[in-house]
Design an enzyme around this catalytic site. Structure first.
Site, PDB file in Angstrom:
ATOM      1  N   ARG A  38       0.838  -1.194   0.000  1.00 19.68           N
ATOM      2  CA  ARG A  38       0.000   0.000   0.000  1.00 19.68           C
ATOM      3  C   ARG A  38       0.873   1.244   0.000  1.00 19.68           C
ATOM      4  NH1 ARG A  38      -2.290   3.342   3.851  1.00 19.68           N
ATOM      5  NH2 ARG A  38      -1.253   2.184   5.527  1.00 19.68           N
ATOM      6  N   ARG A  99     -14.796  -5.519  -2.962  1.00 15.60           N
ATOM      7  CA  ARG A  99     -15.028  -4.078  -2.800  1.00 15.60           C
ATOM      8  C   ARG A  99     -13.939  -3.253  -3.472  1.00 15.60           C
ATOM      9  NH1 ARG A  99     -16.798  -5.996   2.260  1.00 15.60           N
ATOM     10  NH2 ARG A  99     -14.851  -5.473   3.333  1.00 15.60           N
ATOM     11  N   GLY A 133     -10.444 -13.360  14.000  1.00  8.21           N
ATOM     12  CA  GLY A 133      -9.902 -14.499  14.729  1.00  8.21           C
ATOM     13  C   GLY A 133      -8.402 -14.562  14.584  1.00  8.21           C
ATOM     14  N   HIS A 134      -7.805 -15.450  15.353  1.00  2.11           N
ATOM     15  CA  HIS A 134      -6.373 -15.705  15.253  1.00  2.11           C
ATOM     16  C   HIS A 134      -6.127 -17.203  15.383  1.00  2.11           C
ATOM     17  CE1 HIS A 134      -4.502 -11.843  14.732  1.00  2.11           C
ATOM     18  NE2 HIS A 134      -5.195 -11.306  15.733  1.00  2.11           N
ATOM     19  N   ASN A 137      -7.807 -19.437  17.902  1.00  2.00           N
ATOM     20  CA  ASN A 137      -9.247 -19.615  17.739  1.00  2.00           C
ATOM     21  C   ASN A 137      -9.558 -20.677  16.690  1.00  2.00           C
ATOM     22  OD1 ASN A 137      -9.030 -16.112  17.723  1.00  2.00           O
ATOM     23  ND2 ASN A 137      -9.664 -17.276  19.523  1.00  2.00           N
ATOM     24  N   ASP A 164      -1.974 -20.827  11.608  1.00  2.00           N
ATOM     25  CA  ASP A 164      -1.498 -19.791  10.682  1.00  2.00           C
ATOM     26  C   ASP A 164      -0.623 -20.376   9.583  1.00  2.00           C
ATOM     27  OD1 ASP A 164      -2.788 -17.724  11.901  1.00  2.00           O
ATOM     28  OD2 ASP A 164      -1.004 -16.689  12.609  1.00  2.00           O
TER      29      ASP A 164
END
Length: 380
Positions: A38, A99, A133-134, A137, A164
């Site tokens: 970005r 979006r 969440g991570h 979770n 992850d």
């Protein structure tokens, strides 16, 4: 570029954690991965200071292009890059790419062979799809977190390695490579929906089989591989350091008893679950009589199935890790080397982590964008 994925082109929408890990794996294997960062304004606060530094190991091996996707010119540049890519990786919540005007159908209209890799915690659909969440979770929902830890304590957070990176990033990398291979035959791309909760459940396949067979209890700390067995656990030593024992097979267990000079008859019934708590206490007392190094001199390199518990300062210096080259130095930062190994197309790290937008002009030229697009980007 070397490595088995040399020639594969990937566009990575920069995010955190699993998506960069998957992109790092592809880049380590020789794919050309372009990071879409970005655009930031001068003086803008950085949320995670490690990003854009040489310590951001997950960003290694890739060039960076900074875009502002609110600008039509920058969005068109990204779509042009996507039209030339084999794979797109994104790790936003469901609906974010839509979006931004970058839905799968939009991108695949420009590039019908595009593999569109998406990674989320809960998946692209389902009751929890839009919830935050991570790792802990996602792992909790699969039954696997409940299976970890001691019987008398809450399940411990297993870092963020399982959901992850194991159940998420590695499944994403595997999935997009599978889809890219299929696209070479069919000429058609597809969407890969990699959810960390899905992958974490899959990692538990063997244990679910054990459970259905009747060989695994939901009572934590009472099973063969969860610390219930005295011969499969970690133990404290006299110096406060730790060792691990994994002597499951009878011959390995017999060797453990021999090398530790254990003659107690209670140890002979290895698979008598009723005696396991008592034997664990005896082993704990035994291993606390010597330092970790002393136990290494007795047990390391034998068929006992033994290893010392090393910290992150110690691990890179262990002789086995050094012989295998498991840790390397990139721009002065010690880090794990690419894996696995290949006999003919060895992977390598082509460059250290880049700053956001560090290679913008070079990328646009190298990927064959028009001079008009390049000028529009520079003027934006």
């Amino acid at each position: 570029m070397s490595g088995p994925l040399a020639g594969l082109r990937v566009v990575e929408m920069v995010g955190l954690g699993p998506c960069p890990f998957a992109a790092m794996m592809l880049a380590d294997m020789g794919a050309e991965v372009i990071r879409i960062d970005r655009k930031t304004k001068p003086g803008e606060k950085v949320v995670f200071p490690i990003l854009g530094t040489r310590f951001d190991v997950l960003a290694r091996g890739r060039r960076s292009l900074a875009l502002d996707l609110k600008l039509v010119t920058d969005q068109e540049i990204l779509l042009e890059l996507i039209s030339k890519a084999d794979i797109l990786l994104e790790g936003f919540r469901p609906g974010v790419m839509e979006r931004l005007g970058l839905a799968p159908e939009v991108c695949q209209t420009r590039n019908p062979k595009l593999v569109y890799g998406r990674i989320t915690g809960w998946g692209q659909h389902g009751p929890l799809a839009q919830a935050a969440g991570h790792d802990i979770n996602y792992l909790a929902l699969t039954g696997m977190l409940h299976a970890m830890g001691r019987a008398d304590t809450p399940p411990p957070p297993p870092l963020n390695l399982v959901a992850d990176f194991g159940g998420g990033a590695m499944m994403l990398a595997f999935g997009v490579v599978c889809a890219a291979l299929e696209a070479q035959k069919s000429g058609q791309g597809q969407v890969v929906d990699a959810a960390m909760v899905d992958g974490s459940a899959l990692l538990g396949a063997m244990l679910y089989g054990f459970k259905q067979f009747g060989a695994w209890s939901v009572e934590r700390g009472s099973n063969l591989l969860d610390g219930g067995a005295p011969f499969y656990d970690s133990y404290a030593c006299a110096d406060g350091k730790f060792i691990t024992i994994g002597a499951i097979e009878p011959q390995f267990y017999a060797l453990l008893l021999q090398l530790t000079d254990v003659h107690d008859p209670d140890f002979q019934a290895q698979m008598n679950v009723a005696t396991w708590p008592q034997l664990k206490l005896k082993f704990a007392t035994l291993f606390a009589t010597k330092t970790r190094q002393a136990w290494c001199e007795i047990l390391e390199g034998t068929d006992v199935c033994y290893a010392p518990v090393l910290d992150m300062d110690e691990a890179p210096d262990h002789p086995h890790n050094q012989a295998r080259g498991n840790f390397i130095d990139v721009a002065g930062v010690k880090q794990p080397a690419p894996a696995p190994r290949f006999s003919r197309t060895p992977p390598e790290i082509s460059m250290p982590p880049a700053r956001a937008g560090q290679h913008s002009g070079d990328i646009l030229r190298d990927w064959g964008l028009s001079e008009n697009m390049i000028r529009a980007y520079q003027d934006a």
